[in-house]
Design an enzyme around this catalytic site. Structure first.
Site, PDB file in Angstrom:
ATOM      1  N   HIS A 240       0.788  -1.016  -0.164  1.00 56.53           N
ATOM      2  CA  HIS A 240       0.157   0.157  -0.180  1.00 56.53           C
ATOM      3  C   HIS A 240       0.836   1.101   0.357  1.00 56.53           C
ATOM      4  CE1 HIS A 240      -4.300   1.910  -0.677  1.00 56.53           C
ATOM      5  NE2 HIS A 240      -3.405   3.305   0.227  1.00 56.53           N
ATOM      6  N   TYR A 244       1.816   5.396  -2.743  1.00 57.08           N
ATOM      7  CA  TYR A 244       1.607   6.850  -2.670  1.00 57.08           C
ATOM      8  C   TYR A 244       3.413   7.038  -3.041  1.00 57.08           C
ATOM      9  CZ  TYR A 244      -1.916   6.324   0.195  1.00 57.08           C
ATOM     10  OH  TYR A 244      -3.789   5.987   0.481  1.00 57.08           O
ATOM     11  N   HIS A 391     -11.398   0.469  -8.801  1.00 57.40           N
ATOM     12  CA  HIS A 391     -10.459   2.298  -8.255  1.00 57.40           C
ATOM     13  C   HIS A 391      -8.755   2.127  -8.884  1.00 57.40           C
ATOM     14  CE1 HIS A 391      -8.446   3.625  -5.294  1.00 57.40           C
ATOM     15  NE2 HIS A 391      -7.909   2.209  -4.703  1.00 57.40           N
ATOM     16  N   PHE A 392      -8.240   1.096  -9.019  1.00 60.81           N
ATOM     17  CA  PHE A 392      -6.451   1.392  -9.091  1.00 60.81           C
ATOM     18  C   PHE A 392      -6.538   1.651 -10.920  1.00 60.81           C
ATOM     19  CE2 PHE A 392      -5.993  -3.586  -9.520  1.00 60.81           C
ATOM     20  CZ  PHE A 392      -5.520  -2.965 -11.234  1.00 60.81           C
ATOM     21  N   HIS A 393      -7.378   1.534 -11.568  1.00 63.26           N
ATOM     22  CA  HIS A 393      -7.276   2.662 -13.322  1.00 63.26           C
ATOM     23  C   HIS A 393      -7.822   4.433 -13.169  1.00 63.26           C
ATOM     24  CE1 HIS A 393      -6.955  -1.706 -14.304  1.00 63.26           C
ATOM     25  NE2 HIS A 393      -5.959  -0.950 -15.391  1.00 63.26           N
ATOM     26  N   ARG A 455     -12.094  -9.766 -10.006  1.00 61.13           N
ATOM     27  CA  ARG A 455     -10.669  -9.722 -10.721  1.00 61.13           C
ATOM     28  C   ARG A 455     -10.281 -10.521 -11.030  1.00 61.13           C
ATOM     29  NH1 ARG A 455      -6.910  -6.921  -6.387  1.00 61.13           N
ATOM     30  NH2 ARG A 455      -5.643  -6.894  -7.685  1.00 61.13           N
ATOM     31  N   ARG A 456      -9.238 -10.069 -11.533  1.00 65.50           N
ATOM     32  CA  ARG A 456      -7.582 -11.250 -11.878  1.00 65.50           C
ATOM     33  C   ARG A 456      -8.335 -12.728 -12.458  1.00 65.50           C
ATOM     34  NH1 ARG A 456      -5.751 -10.986  -6.096  1.00 65.50           N
ATOM     35  NH2 ARG A 456      -4.350  -9.074  -6.079  1.00 65.50           N
TER      36      ARG A 456
HETATM   37 FE1  HAS Z   1      -6.469   1.825  -2.849  1.00 64.47          FE
HETATM   38  C1  HAS Z   1      -6.382  -0.997  -3.142  1.00 64.47           C
HETATM   39  C2  HAS Z   1      -8.105   1.974   0.356  1.00 64.47           C
HETATM   40  C3  HAS Z   1      -5.415   5.815  -2.568  1.00 64.47           C
HETATM   41  C4  HAS Z   1      -4.020   1.980  -5.772  1.00 64.47           C
HETATM   42  N1  HAS Z   1      -5.648   1.458  -4.168  1.00 64.47           N
HETATM   43  C5  HAS Z   1      -5.587  -0.536  -4.113  1.00 64.47           C
HETATM   44  C6  HAS Z   1      -4.917  -1.374  -5.615  1.00 64.47           C
HETATM   45  C7  HAS Z   1      -4.632  -0.437  -6.079  1.00 64.47           C
HETATM   46  C8  HAS Z   1      -4.595   0.852  -5.292  1.00 64.47           C
HETATM   47  C9  HAS Z   1      -3.707  -0.992  -7.257  1.00 64.47           C
HETATM   48  O1  HAS Z   1      -8.732   0.523   1.892  1.00 64.47           O
HETATM   49  C10 HAS Z   1      -5.592  -2.946  -5.454  1.00 64.47           C
HETATM   50  C11 HAS Z   1      -3.951  -3.675  -5.272  1.00 64.47           C
HETATM   51  C12 HAS Z   1      -4.076  -5.051  -5.655  1.00 64.47           C
HETATM   52  O2  HAS Z   1      -3.956  -5.760  -6.037  1.00 64.47           O
HETATM   53  O3  HAS Z   1      -4.894  -5.477  -4.764  1.00 64.47           O
HETATM   54  N2  HAS Z   1      -6.294   3.957  -1.474  1.00 64.47           N
HETATM   55  C13 HAS Z   1      -7.308   3.089  -0.660  1.00 64.47           C
HETATM   56  C14 HAS Z   1      -7.754   4.930   0.460  1.00 64.47           C
HETATM   57  C15 HAS Z   1      -6.934   5.558  -0.756  1.00 64.47           C
HETATM   58  C16 HAS Z   1      -6.057   4.951  -1.928  1.00 64.47           C
HETATM   59  C17 HAS Z   1      -8.345   5.278   1.369  1.00 64.47           C
HETATM   60  N3  HAS Z   1      -5.085   3.264  -3.966  1.00 64.47           N
HETATM   61  C18 HAS Z   1      -4.960   4.693  -3.800  1.00 64.47           C
HETATM   62  C19 HAS Z   1      -3.926   5.929  -4.925  1.00 64.47           C
HETATM   63  C20 HAS Z   1      -3.485   4.428  -6.112  1.00 64.47           C
HETATM   64  C21 HAS Z   1      -3.836   3.075  -5.348  1.00 64.47           C
HETATM   65  C22 HAS Z   1      -3.826   6.822  -4.839  1.00 64.47           C
HETATM   66  C23 HAS Z   1      -2.281   4.522  -6.540  1.00 64.47           C
HETATM   67  C24 HAS Z   1      -1.817   5.871  -7.070  1.00 64.47           C
HETATM   68  N4  HAS Z   1      -6.657   0.627  -1.742  1.00 64.47           N
HETATM   69  C25 HAS Z   1      -7.766   0.801  -0.760  1.00 64.47           C
HETATM   70  C26 HAS Z   1      -7.933  -0.500  -0.193  1.00 64.47           C
HETATM   71  C27 HAS Z   1      -7.409  -1.152  -1.129  1.00 64.47           C
HETATM   72  C28 HAS Z   1      -7.283  -1.019  -2.359  1.00 64.47           C
HETATM   73  C29 HAS Z   1      -8.556  -0.411   1.530  1.00 64.47           C
HETATM   74  C30 HAS Z   1      -8.421  -3.080  -1.193  1.00 64.47           C
HETATM   75  C31 HAS Z   1      -8.735  -3.288  -1.217  1.00 64.47           C
HETATM   76  C32 HAS Z   1      -9.346  -4.999  -1.582  1.00 64.47           C
HETATM   77  O4  HAS Z   1      -9.982  -5.111  -0.954  1.00 64.47           O
HETATM   78  O5  HAS Z   1      -7.923  -5.590  -2.554  1.00 64.47           O
HETATM   79  C33 HAS Z   1      -6.642   7.224  -0.358  1.00 64.47           C
HETATM   80  O6  HAS Z   1      -5.620   7.786  -0.263  1.00 64.47           O
HETATM   81  C34 HAS Z   1      -7.306   8.434  -2.025  1.00 64.47           C
HETATM   82  C35 HAS Z   1      -8.163   9.315  -0.913  1.00 64.47           C
HETATM   83  C36 HAS Z   1      -7.520  10.358  -2.659  1.00 64.47           C
HETATM   84  C37 HAS Z   1      -8.768  11.044  -1.407  1.00 64.47           C
HETATM   85  C38 HAS Z   1      -9.365  12.183  -3.178  1.00 64.47           C
HETATM   86  C39 HAS Z   1      -8.620  13.815  -3.280  1.00 64.47           C
HETATM   87  C40 HAS Z   1      -8.186  14.262  -4.198  1.00 64.47           C
HETATM   88  C41 HAS Z   1      -7.508  14.989  -4.972  1.00 64.47           C
HETATM   89  C42 HAS Z   1      -7.931  15.630  -6.684  1.00 64.47           C
HETATM   90  C43 HAS Z   1      -8.682  17.219  -6.391  1.00 64.47           C
HETATM   91  C44 HAS Z   1      -8.944  17.013  -7.622  1.00 64.47           C
HETATM   92  C45 HAS Z   1      -8.985  18.760  -8.141  1.00 64.47           C
HETATM   93  C46 HAS Z   1      -9.894  19.682  -9.421  1.00 64.47           C
HETATM   94  C47 HAS Z   1      -7.676  19.707  -7.361  1.00 64.47           C
HETATM   95  C48 HAS Z   1      -9.492  11.948  -0.580  1.00 64.47           C
HETATM   96  C49 HAS Z   1      -6.317  15.256  -4.041  1.00 64.47           C
HETATM   97  C50 HAS Z   1     -10.227  20.099  -9.421  1.00 64.47           C
HETATM   98  C51 HAS Z   1     -10.543  20.515 -10.775  1.00 64.47           C
HETATM   99  C52 HAS Z   1     -10.655  21.948 -11.213  1.00 64.47           C
HETATM  100  C53 HAS Z   1     -11.189  22.060 -12.877  1.00 64.47           C
HETATM  101  C54 HAS Z   1     -10.375  23.284 -11.164  1.00 64.47           C
END
Ligand code: HAS
Length: 566
Positions: A240, A244, A391-393, A455-456
């Site tokens: 995990h 990041y 999610h991860f895409h 998946r997978r």
């Molecule tokens: Fe995740 C599974 C929880 C973030 C990647 N994640 C995965 C897997 C991958 C992955 C690859 O709790 C699958 C792994 C596998 O093969 O089994 N993930 C989270 C949580 C976050 C999170 C809580 N994941 C990521 C990031 C990844 C990533 C970043 C890759 C880069 N994830 C999980 C959990 C699993 C999981 C479980 C396990 C699931 C299972 O059961 O197998 C958090 O860090 C996310 C927080 C993000 C936010 C969004 C903030 C928004 C922003 C954009 C703002 C937009 C703006 C645009 C400013 C709260 C910063 C404004 C636009 C204008 C036009 C003005």
């Protein structure tokens, strides 16, 4: 025209060229790193397309024999190349430029940087052999008791060790800079990149122990068997925080560079520094949220990791507001008025900006699905369904990858000295990635949530596949087709730039945003010790007791004779 007005720009151009010449090694290393990253990505994406079509019932693997023997071999290569190789190589390359330019200091120990790169290349070649020879069809998570050829494990180790060594080269350069700049606040881009590399060193200890103490000796026949639960636990210790490591380089750009590209300023540099320190603290003690369904990990530990997972989402929430405020400052500086009028004024004709902005928008949804995953009871509904690739895409496939594309749109012209080959094609690339990913990930999310599609899995051949799945499968395949066009446009622009871009008269400068908030940086935001101790302490608290128990109870179960599932 006065003599002075002719000579000033010339003088500026020649001083820019002289400054560029100081960074010749860094340019070369960055070029090689991101070149290899993109080559890996091209094949990874190709296999992704083949997988997507298989889900729709069109199995191209029958035509790809003997190069690719099965869906699962393709899936493994897709995961390893895209998730591990594209990211790690691009990040070390990007940081080689970002850190040295931000400090305005070339790498202090060039041999170390070369060694790091060399180890990564040898590791990549070593990993590639068993992957393509169908000797390591174990998916990118390589869960035991699936067993790969030993060269797969050693190759991955060398890639990671190479990236550590590249990190040491950055740390030594920083130490040299610090010696010459006592009392000066570390430039933000350098500091944020260095924190990311430090987090990576802590994060990869889990997988290093898993491979060196368990999988490698087991694959060489030196250990009689393996312990699947311990293996998975060590993998997710790294797994995990790895996400990041993929995200933070995009954040370096969103905070440190994009506001400048938008014509504005970074809302608060100090807040941005705090965000990176919080990631150092909280990225690692969260791995059990991948093991909510694993028996053998007591509920209390799962709950603790669940709480930390909500904690690590917090700096991303800060990021959403801070980056949006920075963009607003750009839109208003460009004449935007009213609540939303500033959005229209953002530089949507700049592909580097647009790609990264779309990456942010997609990540807002990826973040929502991440927080859903982290909620124990919801996770039980979506775990190991196609919701997770959905999610991860949006995260690694968009927040990271589309941001890296955006970065490449100024970095490749900088390195090659040639202008972007086609701005229109690059803009079309960003738009097609946005829509392709919306369709693909929505289809995948819905299919997992409503129907529990696994998946997978080779869904096209699954006997339990239901006709009710078809609309969502078709939506995801539509996404795949649009993404195919997008990927083609990306490589067209990059290869075109390198081979046929217009020669630039002056080198491209790395964009560096100023801070709106000019209050001085407090010492605690530019001091390493407390944050590093805190990060190590949290890891010990969150993992120490459970790893102690798992190692104590370790049972090396031999592979049943003939077990090879591919
Ligand atoms: Fe995740 C599974 C929880 C973030 C990647 N994640 C995965 C897997 C991958 C992955 C690859 O709790 C699958 C792994 C596998 O093969 O089994 N993930 C989270 C949580 C976050 C999170 C809580 N994941 C990521 C990031 C990844 C990533 C970043 C890759 C880069 N994830 C999980 C959990 C699993 C999981 C479980 C396990 C699931 C299972 O059961 O197998 C958090 O860090 C996310 C927080 C993000 C936010 C969004 C903030 C928004 C922003 C954009 C703002 C937009 C703006 C645009 C400013 C709260 C910063 C404004 C636009 C204008 C036009 C003005």
């Amino acid at each position: 025209m006065s003599v002075q007005s002719i000579s000033q720009p010339q003088a500026a151009a020649s001083s820019a060229k002289a400054s560029e010449a100081r960074f010749a090694l860094e340019n070369r290393l960055t070029g090689w790193q991101i070149g290899i990253a993109m080559a890996a990505l091209s094949l990874g994406i190709f296999l992704g397309i083949v997988q997507g079509l298989e889900h729709a019932g069109l199995n191209l693997y029958t035509y790809l024999q003997p190069a690719f023997k099965s869906y699962y071999q393709g899936l493994t290569i897709h995961g390893v190349l895209n998730a591990l190789v594209w990211t790690t190589f691009f990040i070390t390359g990007f940081f080689t430029t970002a850190i040295t330019r931000s400090l305005d200091m070339p790498i202090s120990k060039p041999w170390l940087a070369r060694l790091g790169f060399g180890l990564m290349v040898v590791g990549l070649l070593m990993t590639a052999y068993p992957l393509f020879a169908n000797l390591a069809t174990v998916l990118y998570t390589f869960y035991p008791p699936l067993q790969a050829h030993w060269t797969f494990y050693l190759g991955l180790t060398l890639i990671v060790v190479g990236s550590w060594v590249a990190g040491y080269a950055f740390f030594f350069t920083y130490a040299a800079w610090r010696k010459e700049n006592k009392g000066v606040t570390t430039p933000f881009i350098a500091q944020a990149s260095l924190i990311t590399m430090a987090m990576w060193q802590i994060a990869t200890l889990g997988v290093a122990v898993e491979i060196l103490a368990m999988l490698l000796p087991w694959s060489l026949g030196l250990l009689p068997g393996t312990d699947a639960l311990l293996g998975r636990t060590l993998f997710w210790y790294t797994g995990h925080s790895l996400v990041y490591f993929w995200l933070l380089p995009a954040y370096v750009s969103w905070y440190g560079m994009v506001p400048k590209q938008a014509g504005g300023k970074l809302f608060s540099e100090n807040l941005a520094r705090l965000v990176f320190w919080l990631f150092l603290l909280l990225s690692t003690p969260v791995g059990f949220h991948h093991q909510y369904t694993d028996p053998g990990i007591p509920q209390g530990w799962k709950m603790l990791h669940g709480l930390f997972t909500f904690g690590v989402a917090f700096p991303s929430l800060i990021t959403a507001f801070t980056v949006a405020a920075s963009l607003e400052s750009g839109g208003r500086a460009r004449g935007g008025k009213g609540w939303f009028g500033w959005i229209k004024k953002l530089p949507w004709d700049n592909p580097s900006f647009t790609a990264q902005n779309f990456a942010m928008i997609l990540f807002a949804f990826g973040g929502i699905s991440g927080v859903t995953n982290a909620s124990y009871s919801l996770n039980l509904a979506v775990h190991n369904t196609t919701w997770i690739p959905g999610h991860f895409h949006l995260t690694v496939g968009s927040a990271t990858t589309l941001s890296f594309f955006g970065i490449a749109y100024w970095l490749v012209p900088k390195l090659s000295g040639r202008g972007l080959f086609s701005r229109k094609a690059a803009l079309a690339q960003a738009w097609t990635w946005l829509f392709g990913m919306i369709f693909f990930s929505n289809g995948m999310h819905m299919l997992g949530l409503h129907f529990g599609a696994p998946r997978r899995t080779m869904l096209g051949a699954a006997p339990y596949r239901d006709a009710a799945w078809n609309p969502m499968l078709m939506e995801s395949v539509l996404g795949v087709l649009i993404l195919t066009v997008s990927a083609f446009l990306f490589f067209y622009v990059i290869i075109g730039t390198v081979l046929a871009g217009k020669k630039l008269k002056e080198p491209v400068e790395m964009p560096v945003a100023e801070s709106m908030d000019t209050s001085p940086t407090p010492a605690w935001l530019d001091t390493w010790r407390g944050w590093v101790y805190g990060a190590v302490a949290l890891v010990i608290l969150a993992y120490g007791p459970m790893l102690y128990v798992l190692f104590n109870e370790m049972q090396l179960i031999p592979l049943p004779p003939g077990l090879r599932v591919w």
